[in-house]
Design a protein around this motif. Structure first.
Motif, PDB file in Angstrom:
ATOM      1  N   UNK A 140     -64.148  -2.941-120.792  1.00 49.60           N
ATOM      2  CA  UNK A 140     -62.889  -2.743-120.088  1.00 49.60           C
ATOM      3  C   UNK A 140     -62.576  -1.256-119.955  1.00 49.60           C
ATOM      4  N   UNK A 141     -62.729  -0.498-121.048  1.00 49.82           N
ATOM      5  CA  UNK A 141     -62.454   0.938-121.001  1.00 49.82           C
ATOM      6  C   UNK A 141     -63.442   1.662-120.080  1.00 49.82           C
ATOM      7  N   UNK A 142     -64.689   1.200-120.064  1.00 53.55           N
ATOM      8  CA  UNK A 142     -65.690   1.795-119.180  1.00 53.55           C
ATOM      9  C   UNK A 142     -65.341   1.575-117.714  1.00 53.55           C
ATOM     10  N   UNK A 143     -64.770   0.419-117.410  1.00 54.20           N
ATOM     11  CA  UNK A 143     -64.373   0.127-116.035  1.00 54.20           C
ATOM     12  C   UNK A 143     -63.302   1.091-115.557  1.00 54.20           C
ATOM     13  N   UNK A 144     -62.346   1.404-116.417  1.00 59.93           N
ATOM     14  CA  UNK A 144     -61.305   2.378-116.071  1.00 59.93           C
ATOM     15  C   UNK A 144     -61.929   3.742-115.802  1.00 59.93           C
ATOM     16  N   UNK A 145     -62.896   4.133-116.635  1.00 57.41           N
ATOM     17  CA  UNK A 145     -63.558   5.419-116.456  1.00 57.41           C
ATOM     18  C   UNK A 145     -64.317   5.473-115.129  1.00 57.41           C
ATOM     19  N   UNK A 184     -64.009  -9.036-116.623  1.00 56.60           N
ATOM     20  CA  UNK A 184     -63.125  -8.725-115.503  1.00 56.60           C
ATOM     21  C   UNK A 184     -61.779  -9.384-115.743  1.00 56.60           C
ATOM     22  N   UNK A 185     -60.707  -8.808-115.221  1.00 60.72           N
ATOM     23  CA  UNK A 185     -59.378  -9.340-115.543  1.00 60.72           C
ATOM     24  C   UNK A 185     -59.122 -10.712-114.934  1.00 60.72           C
ATOM     25  N   UNK A 186     -58.484 -11.584-115.714  1.00 60.48           N
ATOM     26  CA  UNK A 186     -58.023 -12.852-115.166  1.00 60.48           C
ATOM     27  C   UNK A 186     -56.900 -12.605-114.164  1.00 60.48           C
ATOM     28  N   UNK A 187     -56.143 -11.549-114.401  1.00 60.37           N
ATOM     29  CA  UNK A 187     -55.115 -11.104-113.450  1.00 60.37           C
ATOM     30  C   UNK A 187     -55.413  -9.652-113.103  1.00 60.37           C
ATOM     31  N   UNK A 188     -56.056  -9.390-111.957  1.00 54.21           N
ATOM     32  CA  UNK A 188     -56.454  -8.014-111.631  1.00 54.21           C
ATOM     33  C   UNK A 188     -55.309  -7.016-111.565  1.00 54.21           C
ATOM     34  N   UNK A 189     -54.073  -7.491-111.391  1.00 57.01           N
ATOM     35  CA  UNK A 189     -52.963  -6.531-111.309  1.00 57.01           C
ATOM     36  C   UNK A 189     -52.824  -5.726-112.597  1.00 57.01           C
ATOM     37  N   UNK A 190     -53.234  -6.294-113.730  1.00 62.85           N
ATOM     38  CA  UNK A 190     -53.128  -5.571-115.003  1.00 62.85           C
ATOM     39  C   UNK A 190     -54.022  -4.337-114.977  1.00 62.85           C
ATOM     40  N   UNK A 191     -55.294  -4.539-114.653  1.00 62.16           N
ATOM     41  CA  UNK A 191     -56.232  -3.415-114.583  1.00 62.16           C
ATOM     42  C   UNK A 191     -55.838  -2.431-113.487  1.00 62.16           C
ATOM     43  N   UNK A 249     -52.932  -1.807-112.102  1.00 61.47           N
ATOM     44  CA  UNK A 249     -51.730  -1.040-112.433  1.00 61.47           C
ATOM     45  C   UNK A 249     -52.059   0.065-113.429  1.00 61.47           C
ATOM     46  N   UNK A 250     -52.931  -0.240-114.367  1.00 51.92           N
ATOM     47  CA  UNK A 250     -53.357   0.755-115.359  1.00 51.92           C
ATOM     48  C   UNK A 250     -54.084   1.903-114.665  1.00 51.92           C
ATOM     49  N   UNK A 251     -54.974   1.571-113.747  1.00 48.14           N
ATOM     50  CA  UNK A 251     -55.707   2.600-113.011  1.00 48.14           C
ATOM     51  C   UNK A 251     -54.762   3.391-112.104  1.00 48.14           C
ATOM     52  N   UNK A 252     -53.815   2.710-111.483  1.00 50.13           N
ATOM     53  CA  UNK A 252     -52.883   3.385-110.571  1.00 50.13           C
ATOM     54  C   UNK A 252     -52.119   4.505-111.269  1.00 50.13           C
TER      55      UNK A 252
END
Length: 371
Positions: free
Chosen positions: A27-32, A57-64, A66-69
């Motif tokens: 998960x952290x690698x995906x953000x990077x 991968x997120x069950x709710x992509x809005x979480x990831x 929003x974090x990236x945004x």
């Protein structure tokens, strides 16, 4: 033309070392990866939606997203699959409008039916209803975004009486929607009917099939009066693995290909690269291969690359993003810009759609004044 990366978030054992990253690491690698995509000048980062192993991968992509945004300034954030079949349209309307506000409009969705059969009963649905669910749920979602008081009754969820979804879309402009499909002409028809985008994630299919699906969408887009066929909004998926020397790329990627949970133990890598967009070689080979895609499907608006799957080490995936941003995409942009006719639109963004809406409002006002 927009270029970017998408991830399916698989947690796969590296066949060359026998090591498996934890879900937390993945998960952290995906953000990077997303942050690097912006740094090297790519346009889009997209993530899939999964509800089962071996995916983180997120069950709710809005979480990831929003974090990236909160960590980027320019990148368009997208889903590479939002399950329109098993998600409640009311929840989708609310979640993605909220995300749209957080991301200052830099968000769109790719709607899909999903290709994992067990997901349907997990959410109380029947996979045999996949197409009707996609049609009904999306029709409701559009109304929730465009109408403030929705009274509705359908087959697959409880009725609504004067329901208002909140928050309302940013600036009154709903997130742009791409309808993603690999093999369903009904989804291409749905995209054409609404004048939405059509994304063909052709990572497992020959170009002849992709050409057929895109051609159907283009014809129907024109039929419904949204513009000429070559003005339809098209996106494609792809897979690449690059090294400066093509022989090094082939040698390094082969064990990952051969053992990948999705396509491993099937066709040879040579057969797969010949029949699908998978390109394993030098950056120049990737440029030549993907520059030729428009010869089959026409000038298109979005190209996304899958580069972090099959157990590839994070360092290797980051190197692929770097190569895309510094060597491949700049050349593809030049080629795409040189061949694109002036009447073929760019990929829609919140800013461009807002400007069009403001312009239309002014034109309507001017027309009223002259009457």
């Amino acid at each position: 033309m927009q270029f970017g990366i998408f991830t399916v978030g698989d947690v796969t054992t590296d066949p060359t070392t026998g090591t498996t990253v934890s879900e937390n690491e993945r998960i952290k690698q995906t953000v990077a990866l997303a942050q690097l995509a912006e740094q090297v000048g790519l346009d889009v980062f997209a993530t899939g939606e999964h509800h089962n192993p071996p995916f983180a991968a997120p069950a709710n992509p809005t979480v990831l997203l929003a974090h990236v945004a909160a960590r980027i300034e320019r990148l368009v954030l997208s889903t590479s699959t939002t399950l329109i079949t098993t998600n409640d349209p009311v929840r989708l309307a609310e979640d993605y409008a909220y995300l749209q506000h957080l991301a200052d409009g830099r968000i769109d969705l790719m709607m899909g039916r999903g290709n994992t059969g067990p997901v349907y009963p997990w959410f109380g649905k029947d996979i045999r209803d996949g197409i009707p669910l996609a049609v009904e749920n999306y029709a409701l979602l559009r109304r929730l975004w465009t109408e403030e008081n929705v009274t509705w009754e359908g087959k697959y969820r409880s009725p609504l009486q004067s329901f208002t979804s909140t928050p309302r879309p940013l600036d009154g402009i709903a997130p742009f929607v791409w309808h993603g499909s690999i093999r369903s002409p009904e989804i291409a028809e749905q995209a054409a009917y609404y004048g939405d985008g059509f994304f063909h994630n052709n990572i497992f299919w020959p170009m002849s099939h992709t050409k057929q699906m895109v051609s159907l969408y283009r014809r129907r887009f024109a039929h419904y009066g949204h513009g000429s066929a070559d003005q339809a909004i098209v996106g494609l998926g792809g897979q690449v693995f690059m090294r400066a020397n093509s022989q090094d790329a082939v040698r390094e990627f082969r064990p990952y290909f051969d053992n990948a949970p999705v396509y491993g133990h099937g066709p040879s890598m040579e057969d797969f690269t010949r029949e699908t967009p998978l390109t394993v070689g030098s950056p120049q080979q990737v440029i030549e291969r993907y520059a030729a895609m428009a010869d089959s499907v026409g000038d298109y608006q979005r190209q996304l690359f899958l580069i972090d799957h099959a157990g590839l080490p994070h360092k290797t995936a980051m190197e692929q993003v770097e190569l895309l941003g510094t060597q491949v995409v700049p050349e593809l942009r030049k080629i795409a810009a040189a061949r694109k006719p002036a009447h073929v639109p760019d990929a829609p963004t919140h800013a461009s759609r807002l400007a069009a809406a403001v312009s239309a409002t002014h034109e309507d006002a001017d027309l009223e004044v002259t009457r």
